[in-house]
Scaffold this active site. Structure first.
Site, short mmCIF file in Angstrom:
data_model
loop_
_atom_site.label_atom_id
_atom_site.label_comp_id
_atom_site.label_asym_id
_atom_site.label_seq_id
_atom_site.Cartn_x
_atom_site.Cartn_y
_atom_site.Cartn_z
N ASP A 263 12.26 -27.18 22.29
CA ASP A 263 11.22 -26.16 22.48
C ASP A 263 11.06 -25.82 23.95
O ASP A 263 11.10 -26.70 24.82
CB ASP A 263 9.91 -26.75 21.91
CG ASP A 263 8.77 -25.77 22.01
OD1 ASP A 263 8.88 -24.68 21.44
OD2 ASP A 263 7.76 -26.10 22.68
N GLU A 305 15.60 -23.28 22.65
CA GLU A 305 14.70 -22.12 22.51
C GLU A 305 14.55 -21.49 23.90
O GLU A 305 13.78 -21.96 24.73
CB GLU A 305 13.32 -22.53 21.99
CG GLU A 305 12.50 -21.31 21.62
CD GLU A 305 11.04 -21.33 22.08
OE1 GLU A 305 10.33 -20.36 21.80
OE2 GLU A 305 10.62 -22.28 22.75
C1 GLC Z 1 7.55 -22.27 21.87
C2 GLC Z 1 7.05 -22.10 20.46
C3 GLC Z 1 5.68 -21.49 20.49
C4 GLC Z 1 4.77 -22.39 21.30
C5 GLC Z 1 5.36 -22.69 22.68
C6 GLC Z 1 4.65 -23.81 23.37
O1 GLC Z 1 7.73 -21.07 22.51
O2 GLC Z 1 7.95 -21.30 19.73
O3 GLC Z 1 5.18 -21.31 19.20
O4 GLC Z 1 3.53 -21.75 21.47
O5 GLC Z 1 6.70 -23.10 22.59
O6 GLC Z 1 5.03 -25.06 22.87
#
Ligand code: GLC
Length: 620
Positions: A263, A305
């Site tokens: 993440d 991500e």
């Molecule tokens: C990522 C997740 C999102 C979250 C962020 C903080 O971008 O997809 O939903 O708010 O991380 O952890």
């Protein structure tokens, strides 16, 4: 007496030997701490030993078949456990439904322990080794993983490594003023440093959580909180943080995970005077994580991500010799797709697809139309400017269009994090609502509904045409529309992303039996497309892919070539019917109907598409 070496020891040693020098080099470069490196190596061995024989067997199979996750039969689905099936055991019971959806890769949205009302949809983790009690236990998870493996399904979970919840035991101790734990986060007594950071660091949630720091009056300190104030950024300058987080990663891998979604990875290293995104040390850390995974649990795939512009995304694949992530989200293509729906002009989408197609074939993208997050309008504004579209008014146009405020728009949805200073806003809604299923249903307009269903199916077909792994968002397979009930829950009301995080409506899934219902039409069309994708080599990850110039700007034409066959995938991004002229009069097989015929022109309805395969010729 020295312990006798087992075959298993040798496997570990072989893998460690392969990476040891590079891993040590990078670790020492970042931390210059030989003791902590030695501890890391000892712990890697420990987590390797704790890995079950079943998982070790899977590791060995995947080491021998490194392409296992790139097969064209991969179809993913992401879902919240509670929304989909209540609990992890509920998910176990619903596996037959997922198989019916042709899904063989399940991403379970964050399910680790996180405080109610301060969880950011589970992305504020209070304990990396505990499942939220209302969802089940770690044992349930391990059982689910085994059941998935028995069915050939891979399991994905989030590893939220940028921050912890303020309720995590480290944060609790830090809040009590324990220096050892404070050093695991970014604490400043002097407001000058946070102020200095704020000068160069953009805001992630400008409206729902402005700023990058939170003041803790009980401690008289500021703590860095890039996301919500209850999500405290971890300080990866501290090797204790890195080591412990790697142990958490290995622990979760040992529960039987196949894919680990890292993440918010671009944010994990901070440096005063920078924007604190994509810094070189982030790549060092991801590269180390990749090696640690390959040593302990090589069956694992890392999904990064990286919600950034394309030139920031590709570096997260690393290089062929020194890879980092196995997979990344195709985020710009996703945003550009919706832009194309609104403007009915495929030029930018072609440009974006051409960029992706020119990347090495080893790069595996995860393609999607919608996910749990908002759509940020991260488009190539330099290109749009040359076509007369300026960034600020264009973003406003897109947000107006998708809220249904522009004549002719059938979309419904809500803004997200509207920044009153910059005028910027992002957008939230489900695929079906953006395609018009919600508005047509409300108006009880059958013709509009037909059009909405066709648009929804066409967009999925286009997503399936891209190289990489198609990822469905749970509910999209039955055309689930926006859920406005989040407004009644004070914990969710301020965050409009919950509009597309509604409970899965099993009543809709019941209706798939009626092939004429909206749900039945979408569900069976998607299944059909998935089956064709599985069967036809032109959808191979390594196929040669390009877009084709066509005289009509509303027509997107994609060609895929593999094994002497050629797919012409053509999509009509407009309401008008079109007649498409094939490049040559030849025999084409319509993959949707299976019919082969001499074809010169094809009629496409508004938002229609076709997949035509040119038969092998003698020469090819
Ligand atoms: C990522 C997740 C999102 C979250 C962020 C903080 O971008 O997809 O939903 O708010 O991380 O952890």
């Amino acid at each position: 007496m020295a312990k006798k070496k087992t075959d298993s020891d040798r496997v570990f040693e072989r893998r460690l030997a392969r990476h040891h020098d590079e891993l040590r080099w990078l670790y020492m470069e970042l931390y210059d701490n030989g003791d902590m490196f030695a501890e890391l190596c000892a712990q890697m061995k420990r987590y390797y030993e704790m890995r079950s024989d079943r998982l070790k067997k899977l590791d060995a199979e995947r080491e021998a078949d490194k392409e296992w996750y790139r097969r064209r039969d991969m179809v993913g689905m992401m879902m919240y456990i509670d929304n989909f099936a209540g609990t992890i055991q509920g998910v176990q019971e619903k596996l037959p439904y997922l198989e019916q959806c042709n899904v063989d890769y399940i991403h379970l949205m964050p399910f680790l322990d996180s405080p109610k009302g301060r969880s950011d949809g589970g992305y504020a983790v209070a304990d990396f080794r505990k499942v939220k009690p209302e969802l089940g236990t770690m044992e349930d998870l391990a059982v689910l993983a085994e059941q998935c493996h028995d069915r050939g399904i891979s399991l994905c979970m989030d590893f939220v490594m940028n921050h912890t919840s303020e309720d995590h035991e480290w944060a609790v101790k830090a809040r009590q003023g324990d220096g050892e734990y404070m050093s695991r986060y970014f604490f400043y007594a002097d407001p000058a440093i946070p102020r200095e950071y704020e000068r160069t660091v953009p805001q992630v949630f400008p409206a729902t959580a402005p700023g990058n720091f939170t003041y803790l009056p009980e401690l008289g300190h500021y703590v860095m909180t890039t996301f919500y104030p209850y999500q405290w950024d971890l300080n990866y300058r501290n090797p204790r943080v890195f080591n412990e987080m790697m142990y958490n990663f290995l622990y979760l891998a040992d529960q039987g995970m196949d894919i680990i979604r890292i993440d918010a990875v671009p944010y994990i290293w901070k440096e005063l005077g920078t924007n604190c995104r994509n810094l070189p040390q982030v790549h060092t850390i991801v590269r180390m994580m990749r090696m640690i995974g390959e040593i302990v649990c090589p069956g694992i795939v890392l999904l990064g991500e990286v919600v950034m512009e394309p030139d920031k995304v590709a570096p997260y694949f690393g290089t062929v010799e020194k890879p980092e992530c196995h997979m990344l989200y195709n985020v710009t293509t996703m945003a550009t797709t919706w832009h194309t729906v609104a403007v009915k002009d495929v030029r930018l989408l072609r440009k974006q697809m051409d960029i992706v197609c020119a990347l090495p074939k080893e790069y595996t993208f995860l393609n999607y139309l919608r996910c749990h997050d908002d759509i940020g309008w991260g488009l190539d504004y330099a290109a749009l400017k040359t076509w007369g579209m300026e960034e600020v008014p264009h973003k406003r146009y897109l947000n107006d269009y998708f809220r249904g405020n522009i004549p002719g728009s059938v979309s419904r949805g809500e803004l997200y994090n509207e920044d009153f200073v910059t005028g910027d806003a992002r957008f939230c809604a489900t695929t079906a609502s953006m395609c018009g299923v919600e508005s047509a249903g409300f108006e009880q307009d059958e013709q509009k509904m037909d059009r909405a269903v066709e648009k929804d199916i066409m967009l999925h077909a286009y997503m399936f045409t891209q190289s990489g792994i198609p990822m469905l968002y749970s509910g999209d397979e039955v055309g689930q529309v926006n859920d406005y009930t989040y407004k009644e829950d004070p914990d969710k009301a301020p965050d409009s992303r919950y509009i597309h995080r509604g409970r899965f409506q099993w009543e809709l899934a019941e209706r798939i039996r009626d092939k004429k219902s909206v749900q039945g039409r979408i569900f069976h069309a998607l299944r059909h497309l998935e089956e064709i994708r599985r069967r036809e080599p032109v959808f191979d990850a390594d196929a040669e892919v390009c877009t084709k110039d066509y005289s009509d700007r509303a027509i997107l034409w994609v060609i895929r070539r593999e094994a002497g066959e050629e797919l012409h995938a053509v999509f009509n991004f407009s309401d008008e019917a079109k007649t498409i002229w094939m490049p040559e009069i030849a025999e084409y097989t319509d993959l949707l109907t299976g019919k082969t015929a001499q074809t010169e022109t094809v009629k496409l309805p508004g938002w229609g598409f076709f997949w035509m395969k040119k038969r092998k010729t003698e020469r090819s």
